[in-house]
Design an enzyme around this catalytic site. Structure first.
Site, short mmCIF file in Angstrom:
data_model
loop_
_atom_site.label_atom_id
_atom_site.label_comp_id
_atom_site.label_asym_id
_atom_site.label_seq_id
_atom_site.Cartn_x
_atom_site.Cartn_y
_atom_site.Cartn_z
CG HIS A 1 40.46 3.27 -24.66
ND1 HIS A 1 39.53 3.01 -25.63
CD2 HIS A 1 39.94 4.26 -23.89
CE1 HIS A 1 38.48 3.81 -25.46
NE2 HIS A 1 38.72 4.58 -24.42
CG ASP B 1 35.23 6.08 -24.59
OD1 ASP B 1 34.34 6.77 -24.08
OD2 ASP B 1 36.40 6.04 -24.16
CB SER C 1 40.51 2.83 -28.59
OG SER C 1 40.53 1.61 -27.86
CB THR C 2 42.10 -0.73 -31.47
OG1 THR C 2 41.35 -1.24 -30.37
CG2 THR C 2 42.93 -1.84 -32.08
CG MET D 1 35.93 -2.29 -31.12
SD MET D 1 35.04 -2.45 -32.68
CE MET D 1 36.07 -3.65 -33.54
#
Length: 342
Positions: free
Chosen positions: A187, A284, A161-162, A281
């Site tokens: 993501h 998930d 993700s991030t 973050m």
């Protein structure tokens, strides 16, 4: 707690005011200043010392990307880029931005306000806790051994993700065409995943494409889940693996979800799989990676010292889902080492 001090850099006065009004509605955020171009932004950063900056890519006098390249070496400031549908956003991430949001192409004020409250504010809060110094560390990639696969049913699954766009690229660039099939959930908003896959394809030895239902998972091929409202899973077809992208509600706040992908890999591939969870973050992917490990798969998690946001890998590690915790530079080497034992 002190509110997060935000600097808004946006050349459109109307959109700038919308950003300021809606960001200030959140009690955890305080917009301390605005700027219409990078030169105003530079002065505001020095005077106001913001915690986070929101930055439009298209700015007068100097592009947002060029500004980031000049700013980050001297003043590493967590930055969220606001971009229309363009691959320039990946140049901004490469220049040091923590994350980005897609600027909605709507004139409806209510929709714009919804975008700010439900997307931008979340990203600003994540950026405020980002380990921005980890982005500037040079990577010395570990030497990897040649791959000698004994098992033609092996699959590699990666979730991020991030900070993950650059982390996934760093790992994927080390993969040779001898790799087994790779699937990725990163993501990202719809539209950007296709551009991201093309960017990876241009820089990697493996072939990279945006995934679609019916794609076969093949050696030397990396398939990136499409952003939007579909989850990506694998199913077994004729002794191999095939991609299935189906509409579904968000899981852990995301669609596609890393957990959904990892769960399908645990169920279908079991011990013939290797799972990697990278910076991001939230949690998930943590439960899905645990399911993979319980099914006999090998699992790797990025360590805190190289993660932009040590969220997803930490939750996975704390659950016992991570078998090997590695620096970003060592993940490809560990991957090859494990694959050679499968």
């Amino acid at each position: 707690m002190q509110p997060i001090k935000v600097l808004v850099v946006e050349d459109s006065m109307v959109f700038r005011e919308l950003l300021v009004q809606n960001l200030n509605r959140d009690p955890a955020i305080q917009v301390v200043g605005t700027a219409g171009d990078p030169f105003q932004a530079r002065d505001a950063i020095l005077a106001l010392k913001p915690d986070v900056m929101t930055l439009d890519v298209e700015l007068p006098r100097m592009s947002g990307i060029e500004f980031l390249r000049k700013l980050m070496p001297q003043y590493p400031l967590p930055t969220i880029v606001i971009s229309s549908l363009s691959d320039k956003v990946f140049d901004a991430l490469n220049a040091g931005a923590v994350d980005f949001v897609a600027k909605p192409a709507v004139s409806n004020r209510a929709q714009l306000e919804d975008f700010i409250r439900n997307e931008l504010i979340v990203k600003v809060k994540i950026a405020s806790s980002a380990q921005i110094g980890n982005m500037r560390k040079p990577l010395t990639m570990q030497t990897r051994s040649p791959l000698k696969l004994k098992n033609n049913k092996v699959i590699v699954a990666i979730g991020a993700s991030t900070g993950g766009t650059e982390a996934t690229l760093a790992v994927a660039k080390e993969f040779g065409p001898d790799m087994p099939g790779i699937i990725v959930v990163q993501h990202m908003p719809p539209g950007f995943t296709e551009m991201y896959a093309k960017r990876l394809n241009d820089q990697c030895q493996v072939e990279v494409r945006e995934a679609k239902t019916g794609d076969r998972v093949m050696p030397g091929l990396m398939l990136v889940a499409p952003g939007g409202d579909r989850h990506m899973r694998i199913v077994e077809v004729n002794g191999g693996y095939q991609i299935e992208c189906k509409n579904g509600p968000k899981v852990n706040g995301h669609c596609p979800s890393v957990d959904v992908m990892f769960d399908s890999v645990a169920r279908v591939a079991g011990p013939n799989a290797l799972g990697i969870i990278l910076t991001g973050m939230g949690g998930d992917g943590a439960n899905g990676l645990l399911a993979m490990r319980k099914a006999g798969a090998k699992t790797i998690g990025q360590d805190e010292s190289t993660s932009i946001v040590y969220g997803m890998p930490k939750v996975a590690y704390d659950l016992g889902a991570v078998q090997y915790q590695e620096k970003l530079s060592d993940i490809a080497g560990r991957t090859y080492s494990l694959l050679n034992k499968m």
